[in-house]
Design an enzyme around this catalytic site. Structure first.
Site, PDB file in Angstrom:
ATOM      1  N   HIS A  76       1.014  -1.132   0.249  1.00 41.53           N
ATOM      2  CA  HIS A  76      -0.125   0.064  -0.164  1.00 41.53           C
ATOM      3  C   HIS A  76       0.930   1.163  -0.079  1.00 41.53           C
ATOM      4  O   HIS A  76       1.794   1.199   0.788  1.00 41.53           O
ATOM      5  CB  HIS A  76      -0.978   0.004   1.230  1.00 41.53           C
ATOM      6  CG  HIS A  76      -1.881  -1.103   1.238  1.00 41.53           C
ATOM      7  ND1 HIS A  76      -2.908  -1.146   2.459  1.00 41.53           N
ATOM      8  CD2 HIS A  76      -2.484  -1.901   0.263  1.00 41.53           C
ATOM      9  CE1 HIS A  76      -3.512  -2.213   2.017  1.00 41.53           C
ATOM     10  NE2 HIS A  76      -3.442  -2.584   0.841  1.00 41.53           N
ATOM     11  N   PRO A 298      -2.498  -0.931  19.519  1.00 43.88           N
ATOM     12  CA  PRO A 298      -2.306  -1.430  18.328  1.00 43.88           C
ATOM     13  C   PRO A 298      -2.660  -0.250  17.068  1.00 43.88           C
ATOM     14  O   PRO A 298      -2.065  -0.426  15.939  1.00 43.88           O
ATOM     15  CB  PRO A 298      -3.347  -2.783  17.895  1.00 43.88           C
ATOM     16  CG  PRO A 298      -4.396  -2.361  19.041  1.00 43.88           C
ATOM     17  CD  PRO A 298      -3.543  -1.810  20.150  1.00 43.88           C
ATOM     18  N   LYS A 302       2.358  -0.783  15.316  1.00 41.19           N
ATOM     19  CA  LYS A 302       4.038  -0.903  15.672  1.00 41.19           C
ATOM     20  C   LYS A 302       4.482  -2.041  16.395  1.00 41.19           C
ATOM     21  O   LYS A 302       5.535  -2.519  16.457  1.00 41.19           O
ATOM     22  CB  LYS A 302       4.303   0.339  16.530  1.00 41.19           C
ATOM     23  CG  LYS A 302       4.351   1.556  15.894  1.00 41.19           C
ATOM     24  CD  LYS A 302       5.157   1.783  15.012  1.00 41.19           C
ATOM     25  CE  LYS A 302       5.159   2.730  13.857  1.00 41.19           C
ATOM     26  NZ  LYS A 302       5.945   2.619  12.887  1.00 41.19           N
ATOM     27  N   TYR A 390       4.979   6.227  10.596  1.00 41.96           N
ATOM     28  CA  TYR A 390       4.421   5.098  10.483  1.00 41.96           C
ATOM     29  C   TYR A 390       5.146   3.828   9.631  1.00 41.96           C
ATOM     30  O   TYR A 390       4.870   2.800   9.677  1.00 41.96           O
ATOM     31  CB  TYR A 390       2.792   5.524   9.559  1.00 41.96           C
ATOM     32  CG  TYR A 390       1.934   4.221   9.703  1.00 41.96           C
ATOM     33  CD1 TYR A 390       0.936   4.439  10.469  1.00 41.96           C
ATOM     34  CD2 TYR A 390       1.976   3.480   8.758  1.00 41.96           C
ATOM     35  CE1 TYR A 390      -0.188   3.461  10.515  1.00 41.96           C
ATOM     36  CE2 TYR A 390       0.738   2.082   8.755  1.00 41.96           C
ATOM     37  CZ  TYR A 390      -0.143   2.613   9.640  1.00 41.96           C
ATOM     38  OH  TYR A 390      -1.102   1.435   9.595  1.00 41.96           O
TER      39      TYR A 390
HETATM   40  P1  FAD Z   1       4.227 -12.814  20.818  1.00 45.39           P
HETATM   41  O1  FAD Z   1       3.819 -12.796  19.348  1.00 45.39           O
HETATM   42  O2  FAD Z   1       3.331 -12.637  22.164  1.00 45.39           O
HETATM   43  O3  FAD Z   1       5.108 -14.232  21.143  1.00 45.39           O
HETATM   44  C1  FAD Z   1       5.414 -14.731  22.258  1.00 45.39           C
HETATM   45  C2  FAD Z   1       5.518 -16.189  22.227  1.00 45.39           C
HETATM   46  O4  FAD Z   1       6.043 -16.632  23.695  1.00 45.39           O
HETATM   47  C3  FAD Z   1       4.175 -16.822  21.976  1.00 45.39           C
HETATM   48  O5  FAD Z   1       4.131 -17.837  20.921  1.00 45.39           O
HETATM   49  C4  FAD Z   1       3.701 -17.384  23.638  1.00 45.39           C
HETATM   50  O6  FAD Z   1       2.919 -18.792  23.431  1.00 45.39           O
HETATM   51  C5  FAD Z   1       5.092 -17.796  23.964  1.00 45.39           C
HETATM   52  N1  FAD Z   1       5.291 -17.886  25.595  1.00 45.39           N
HETATM   53  C6  FAD Z   1       4.705 -17.190  26.526  1.00 45.39           C
HETATM   54  N2  FAD Z   1       5.059 -17.490  27.646  1.00 45.39           N
HETATM   55  C7  FAD Z   1       5.810 -18.592  27.532  1.00 45.39           C
HETATM   56  C8  FAD Z   1       6.458 -19.510  28.318  1.00 45.39           C
HETATM   57  N3  FAD Z   1       6.284 -19.310  29.597  1.00 45.39           N
HETATM   58  N4  FAD Z   1       7.388 -20.409  27.839  1.00 45.39           N
HETATM   59  C9  FAD Z   1       7.525 -20.341  26.481  1.00 45.39           C
HETATM   60  N5  FAD Z   1       6.834 -19.752  25.734  1.00 45.39           N
HETATM   61  C10 FAD Z   1       6.128 -18.758  25.958  1.00 45.39           C
HETATM   62  N6  FAD Z   1       1.923  -5.131  15.054  1.00 45.39           N
HETATM   63  C11 FAD Z   1       2.286  -4.644  14.188  1.00 45.39           C
HETATM   64  O7  FAD Z   1       3.598  -4.187  14.024  1.00 45.39           O
HETATM   65  N7  FAD Z   1       1.355  -4.327  13.335  1.00 45.39           N
HETATM   66  C12 FAD Z   1       0.042  -4.463  13.325  1.00 45.39           C
HETATM   67  O8  FAD Z   1      -0.567  -4.477  12.248  1.00 45.39           O
HETATM   68  C13 FAD Z   1      -0.321  -4.915  14.427  1.00 45.39           C
HETATM   69  N8  FAD Z   1      -1.856  -5.201  14.809  1.00 45.39           N
HETATM   70  C14 FAD Z   1      -2.065  -6.053  16.007  1.00 45.39           C
HETATM   71  C15 FAD Z   1      -3.544  -6.389  16.081  1.00 45.39           C
HETATM   72  C16 FAD Z   1      -4.013  -6.843  17.401  1.00 45.39           C
HETATM   73  C17 FAD Z   1      -5.331  -6.979  17.484  1.00 45.39           C
HETATM   74  C18 FAD Z   1      -2.968  -7.251  18.286  1.00 45.39           C
HETATM   75  C19 FAD Z   1      -3.443  -8.022  19.497  1.00 45.39           C
HETATM   76  C20 FAD Z   1      -1.603  -6.755  18.009  1.00 45.39           C
HETATM   77  C21 FAD Z   1      -1.032  -6.333  16.912  1.00 45.39           C
HETATM   78  N9  FAD Z   1       0.140  -6.224  16.765  1.00 45.39           N
HETATM   79  C22 FAD Z   1       0.583  -5.339  15.657  1.00 45.39           C
HETATM   80  C23 FAD Z   1       1.130  -6.383  17.798  1.00 45.39           C
HETATM   81  C24 FAD Z   1       1.717  -7.693  17.301  1.00 45.39           C
HETATM   82  O9  FAD Z   1       0.934  -8.551  17.322  1.00 45.39           O
HETATM   83  C25 FAD Z   1       2.875  -8.125  18.533  1.00 45.39           C
HETATM   84  O10 FAD Z   1       3.432  -6.810  19.108  1.00 45.39           O
HETATM   85  C26 FAD Z   1       3.676  -9.263  18.158  1.00 45.39           C
HETATM   86  O11 FAD Z   1       3.029 -10.403  18.242  1.00 45.39           O
HETATM   87  C27 FAD Z   1       4.873  -9.415  19.144  1.00 45.39           C
HETATM   88  O12 FAD Z   1       5.704 -10.509  19.010  1.00 45.39           O
HETATM   89  P2  FAD Z   1       6.623 -11.293  19.788  1.00 45.39           P
HETATM   90  O13 FAD Z   1       7.179 -12.300  19.195  1.00 45.39           O
HETATM   91  O14 FAD Z   1       7.299 -10.120  20.720  1.00 45.39           O
HETATM   92  O15 FAD Z   1       5.348 -11.608  21.046  1.00 45.39           O
HETATM   93  C1  DHB Z   2      -3.915  -3.941  11.303  1.00 42.94           C
HETATM   94  C2  DHB Z   2      -3.744  -3.848  12.817  1.00 42.94           C
HETATM   95  C3  DHB Z   2      -3.355  -2.421  13.110  1.00 42.94           C
HETATM   96  O1  DHB Z   2      -3.299  -2.509  14.498  1.00 42.94           O
HETATM   97  C4  DHB Z   2      -3.368  -1.616  12.286  1.00 42.94           C
HETATM   98  O2  DHB Z   2      -3.163  -0.379  13.161  1.00 42.94           O
HETATM   99  C5  DHB Z   2      -3.437  -1.529  11.227  1.00 42.94           C
HETATM  100  C6  DHB Z   2      -3.606  -2.633  10.471  1.00 42.94           C
HETATM  101  C7  DHB Z   2      -4.270  -5.267  10.781  1.00 42.94           C
HETATM  102  O3  DHB Z   2      -4.416  -6.130  11.623  1.00 42.94           O
HETATM  103  O4  DHB Z   2      -4.319  -5.327   9.679  1.00 42.94           O
END
Ligand code: FAD
Ligand code: DHB
Length: 410
Positions: A76, A298, A302, A390
């Site tokens: 996009h 969210p 980021k 962004y």
């Molecule tokens: P996580 O994805 O939380 O991974 C952590 C892992 O550790 C998991 O698999 C978990 O099961 C595991 N774990 C936990 N405890 C233990 C344990 N005790 N032992 C072993 N394993 C364990 N970010 C963006 O950049 N762009 C977006 O568009 C965006 N949209 C989002 C929309 C929503 C609705 C949500 C909820 C989040 C969004 N985010 C977005 C944020 C993004 O999803 C998270 O920041 C991302 O998942 C972080 O990745 P991570 O690997 O740090 O953590």
């Molecule tokens: C999506 C999630 C977000 O938090 C955002 O700011 C934009 C898009 C998505 O899930 O596509």
């Protein structure tokens, strides 16, 4: 009997941060083990992010993970900002001199990296239980877990990476006083998100401020929509049958002549919103990355992008530490990441408070929100500030050969 093993980096968590870290370390010849308490299927299906900064896309490509992303990702130029019933396009590519954003679901990134890691013969342990880290004050910290077959393991590590998300165990294992500051803010609303068998009714993502609350129209593929509605923080999802969700989305996203295509809801859930930063992101040989160290609401997309930026820096720093015996990048890791984290924390908090409506909020607050949004769509300077932040605030610090990186940043 306990199996005793050794590895260079013990990684807790197989989310995007942990998986990508193990892949980047492998590219540099550093070995690791990833220990995850959920199943592979669960990790691959957990609906979350979708919006990638161009810097994230470039890193995934450079790491050999760009195949499906390039074939299926939706590139996009910018986003739409909607308020007062008007929809305005903000063209990031034009404002930043070429940067863009890509829609490619976190589920797909996770699948791509798991597949690549398993093809490389990586040690990935899903469905581990009793995961703990110990001996954090010693030179060789210990990672302990029980594997899916019930076998207990003790892994002596040179470093441990806490990539286990906000609710994980690694941050909480840091001895008292090891975290200098922990800052937090909660918001009085959450997002009800749906995945729908409905072709997106927009070519690019729409962020919409409405007096009833925020709405976001995103997508996953040309056939699947991803949409969000602001709801109260403690909302019961049972109060939102599919018809009510679509009616409210149609109401908030309405503009003259525009139609919202609806379809079967494949999944729905409510996410709470918080800002959280723990600092420093390191305690001796334990390094925190991604949501384990920081959470953003969210709005602004980021979280995943920050997780990728963290592990790009961490892979480089650990390679320099464990392969080359130099601690300079490891020592700089936390400060380097926190600068980006606070920039993103500001952006996410600012976008959140500009776009969400607190029930009963006073007209002064509403007028400030509208004035800020009007400024973004009428001032090139204001729009450029949004576009720069962004699409990715600064280049990622990643180099499979960290010595070269250090020369270039010194
Ligand atoms: P996580 O994805 O939380 O991974 C952590 C892992 O550790 C998991 O698999 C978990 O099961 C595991 N774990 C936990 N405890 C233990 C344990 N005790 N032992 C072993 N394993 C364990 N970010 C963006 O950049 N762009 C977006 O568009 C965006 N949209 C989002 C929309 C929503 C609705 C949500 C909820 C989040 C969004 N985010 C977005 C944020 C993004 O999803 C998270 O920041 C991302 O998942 C972080 O990745 P991570 O690997 O740090 O953590
Ligand atoms: C999506 C999630 C977000 O938090 C955002 O700011 C934009 C898009 C998505 O899930 O596509």
């Amino acid at each position: 009997m306990t199996v005793k093993q050794r590895t260079q980096v013990g990684i807790v968590g197989a989310g995007p941060a942990g998986l990508l870290l193990s892949h980047l370390l492998d590219l540099a010849g550093v070995d690791s083990i990833v220990v995850e308490n959920r199943s592979r299927a669960y990790c691959e299906a957990r609906q979350r992010a979708g919006m990638l900064e161009s810097t994230t896309v470039e890193l995934l490509r450079a790491a050999g993970l760009g195949g499906r992303l390039d074939a299926e990702g939706l590139e996009h130029d910018g986003i739409y900002l909607q308020f007062a019933g008007e929809r305005h396009h903000v063209n990031f590519r034009e404002l930043t001199g070429g940067r863009w954003v890509t829609i490619y679901a976190q589920t797909e990134i996770v699948k791509d990296i798991i597949q690549a890691r398993l093809a490389d013969g990586a040690a990935l342990e899903f469905e581990a239980s009793g995961v703990s880290v110990a001996d954090l004050d010693a030179d060789r910290p210990m990672l302990r877990y029980t594997d899916a077959a019930g076998q207990r393991h003790e892994v002596t590590c040179e470093a441990i990476a806490g990539c286990d998300g906000f609710h994980g165990i690694t941050r909480r294992s840091i001895p008292r006083g090891g975290l200098r500051t922990v800052t937090e803010r909660t918001y009085p609303y959450g997002w009800l998100g749906i995945l729908a068998q409905a072709p997106p009714s927009t070519d690019e993502v729409i962020y919409c401020r409405h007096d009833n609350g925020f709405a976001l129209h995103s997508m996953r593929t040309p056939q699947i929509g991803r949409l969000y509605l602001q709801v109260p923080a403690d909302e019961d999802i049972n109060r939102w049958p599919d018809d009510r969700i679509w009616a409210e989305l149609r109401h908030r996203l309405a503009t003259p002549g525009w139609e919202l295509t609806t379809g079967p809801v494949l999944e729905k859930s409510i996410t709470s919103m918080r800002s959280f930063v723990a600092a420093p992101m390191r305690y001796r040989n334990l390094f925190l990355a991604g949501d384990a160290a920081h959470i953003v609401p969210p709005t602004g997309a980021k979280g995943l992008n920050l997780a990728v930026a963290d592990v790009a820096a961490l892979a480089t720093a650990l390679t320099r530490l464990l392969r080359d015996g130099q601690s300079d990048l490891a020592d700089a890791y936390s400060d380097h990441c926190l600068e980006r984290v606070w920039r993103a924390t500001h952006l996410a908090c600012w976008m959140t408070t500009m776009m969400h409506v607190v029930p009963g909020q006073d007209p002064f607050e509403s007028e400030l929100q509208l004035a800020q949004l009007r400024n973004l769509v009428t001032s090139r300077a204001a729009a450029t500030m949004l576009a720069e932040n962004y699409t990715g605030y600064a280049p990622l610090r990643y180099a499979p050969d960290p010595a070269a990186l250090w020369t270039s940043v010194a």
